[in-house]
Scaffold this active site. Structure first.
Site, mmCIF file in Angstrom:
data_model
loop_
_atom_site.group_PDB
_atom_site.id
_atom_site.type_symbol
_atom_site.label_atom_id
_atom_site.label_comp_id
_atom_site.label_asym_id
_atom_site.label_seq_id
_atom_site.Cartn_x
_atom_site.Cartn_y
_atom_site.Cartn_z
ATOM 1 N N GLU A 163 30.797 -1.758 91.021
ATOM 2 C CA GLU A 163 30.226 -1.193 92.239
ATOM 3 C C GLU A 163 29.639 -2.234 93.194
ATOM 4 O OE1 GLU A 163 27.477 1.941 91.364
ATOM 5 O OE2 GLU A 163 28.953 3.148 90.289
ATOM 6 N N ASN A 297 34.017 4.948 89.732
ATOM 7 C CA ASN A 297 32.803 5.603 89.273
ATOM 8 C C ASN A 297 32.558 6.774 90.206
ATOM 9 O OD1 ASN A 297 32.645 3.559 87.425
ATOM 10 N ND2 ASN A 297 30.774 2.633 88.262
ATOM 11 N N TYR A 299 30.393 10.348 90.878
ATOM 12 C CA TYR A 299 29.271 11.228 90.524
ATOM 13 C C TYR A 299 29.176 12.454 91.426
ATOM 14 C CZ TYR A 299 27.756 7.648 87.336
ATOM 15 O OH TYR A 299 27.717 6.778 86.287
ATOM 16 N N GLU A 358 33.194 5.620 85.182
ATOM 17 C CA GLU A 358 31.894 6.274 84.979
ATOM 18 C C GLU A 358 31.952 7.663 85.583
ATOM 19 O OE1 GLU A 358 28.402 4.253 86.525
ATOM 20 O OE2 GLU A 358 29.081 2.333 85.700
#
Ligand code: FCB
Length: 455
Positions: A163, A297, A299, A358
């Site tokens: 990231e 990743n 979320y 992730e």
């Protein structure tokens, strides 16, 4: 290698978030040690000094992973352990820990997946200017080479950076993460040097692997945090706000890595704002090394609208709340956007193997007397996001694996120990690990998916 499953299931962690033992065996301070020791930076003054004490409990944690039935473990290497101060020779005692970890994983049938940089820059390098300083990219490549020398005989999966958006924007522009600077110009310099560091490190790893006849099965890549900013309305302003956010958070990284050029709209605008990307001749060719693996990743995603431009002239799109569930981070639960994101990546940036490196959620866990957490919310989060990822795969996306964030509760950066992302609970008083309901779900899901695949 021949028996490698077509889809890998894993868990992820990072060094500073779990290891503790910050002053042991020659490790030098990282920017996160300095930052978290500064009052007012981390919730309740928490630091990673002990964290999950993984440095001393590593075999127990690997055993936990083996019980879950995962294929692969994504962990990061603490640069200040392997090369204290960020320059000079390796520290054998620091390397020895990762040596043992890799061996322990392999002995348990788990593939080690290394991330070289998950934010714990040696403090000395920050004192010399940090990522805004071009030399840091070359220091990173040296460190990558030393680490490859130590582990490359057993580790095939190498992620350079985790990231870079967070390192650059949260670290140097917003100041919410280490080193806590608030300087847009430094931030854009950091973006470029992180990407340059990725390119240089990829070159070093491939050169070393080639020289030792180890290219077979080698996978080099980078992990980005990506989302889907959706305009809140059809208005030209909101469309432009979403396009800007997509540019600054997604295209600014994807384009140089996978197309060898910065997105012109963003590069021009940041230069106009006095924060140019410090590109030198040849840099983009270095950055655009072949990417075997692009880690995602994921979320959450946001609905955004435009806001009036502030004094500094930077567009600042603002989130518009949707009537959907939120996690304890305040992040909206938006699994459908993950399918959209994956379809878009395959369409616009085809080539790499995609992995979800992730995905997970923080919730306000309530343990019972035995420390067991019936985390229905986290279980549902994992289920809906795995479904969303596999839906994209079924539509032709070259998705090769999924990692849950995180194996266990850990130091969640500026939120300290107040946000729990683990599928295994950690009692920070006793360091007791207790798998939550979500861990059981994940283990069952992996077994079911494998049975399915075996057909
Ligand atoms: C990501 C980080 C990871 C963790 C999760 C919640 O941005 O890579 O270390 O903190 O968020």
């Amino acid at each position: 290698m021949d028996n490698k499953p077509t889809f890998l299931w894993g868990v992820a962690t990072s060094s500073y978030q779990i290891e503790g033992a910050v002053a042991e065996d020659g490790r030098s301070p990282s920017i996160w040690d300095t930052f978290s020791a500064t009052p007012g930076t981390v919730l309740r003054g928490a630091t990673g000094a002990v964290a999950c004490d993984h440095y001393h409990r590593m075999p127990e944690d690997v055993a936990l992973m083996a019980e879950l039935g995962i294929d692969v473990y994504r962990f990061s290497i603490a640069w200040p352990r392997v090369q204290p101060g960020g320059s000079g020779p390796v520290n054998p005692a620091g390397v020895a820990f990762y040596d043992r970890l890799v061996d322990e994983l392999l002995a348990n049938g788990i593939t080690p997946w290394v991330t070289l940089y998950h934010w714990d820059l040696p403090q000395e390098l920050e004192d010399a200017g940090g990522w805004p300083n071009r030399d840091t990219a070359y220091r990173f490549a040296d460190y990558a080479g030393l680490t490859y020398d130590a582990l490359g005989d057993r580790v095939k999966q190498w992620t350079t950076m985790n990231e870079p958006w967070c390192s650059a924007m949260l670290g140097y522009v917003v100041g919410a993460h280490a080193p806590g600077r608030q300087d847009a110009r430094a931030g854009m310099r950091a973006v470029h040097h992180l990407l340059l560091g990725h390119g240089l490190a990829s070159q070093v790893i491939r050169e070393k692997a080639a020289a030792q006849d180890r290219l077979d099965g080698l996978e080099v890549g980078i992990t980005l945090n990506l989302g889907v900013p959706t305009p809140a309305s059809d208005s030209a302003e909101d469309q432009a706000a979403a396009h800007w956010e997509d540019g600054l958070s997604n295209r600014l990284y994807l384009d140089p890595l996978l197309r060898g050029e910065y997105p012109a709209d963003i590069a021009t605008k940041v230069a106009e704002l006095g924060s140019p990307l410090p590109v030198q001749d040849g840099d983009l060719a270095v950055i655009a090394q072949p990417v075997d693996v692009l880690g995602i990743n994921y979320y959450s995603s946001r609905l955004v609208r435009s806001t009036p431009v502030g004094d500094n002239g930077w567009p600042t799109p603002e989130a518009v709340d949707r009537d959907v569930e939120r996690t304890a981070m305040g992040w909206e639960v938006t699994p459908e956007a993950l399918t959209d994101l994956l379809l878009r990546l395959e369409r616009e940036y085809p080539g790499p193997d995609w992995y979800i490196t992730e995905n997970g959620a923080a919730y306000d866990d309530q343990p019972d007397a035995n420390g067991y957490v019936e985390d229905i919310d986290r279980t549902n989060y994992l289920r809906s996001h795995i479904d969303a990822a596999l839906a994209a795969r079924a539509q032709g996306v070259n998705l090769k694996g999924y990692f849950a964030w995180s194996l266990m509760d850990n130091f969640e950066w500026a939120f300290g120990y107040d946000r729990r992302f683990g599928i295994v609970r950690v009692d920070y008083e006793t360091q007791q690990r207790t798998p939550k309901q979500s861990a059981r779900y994940y283990a069952d899901r992996i077994a079911a998916e494998k049975a399915n695949e075996a057909g």
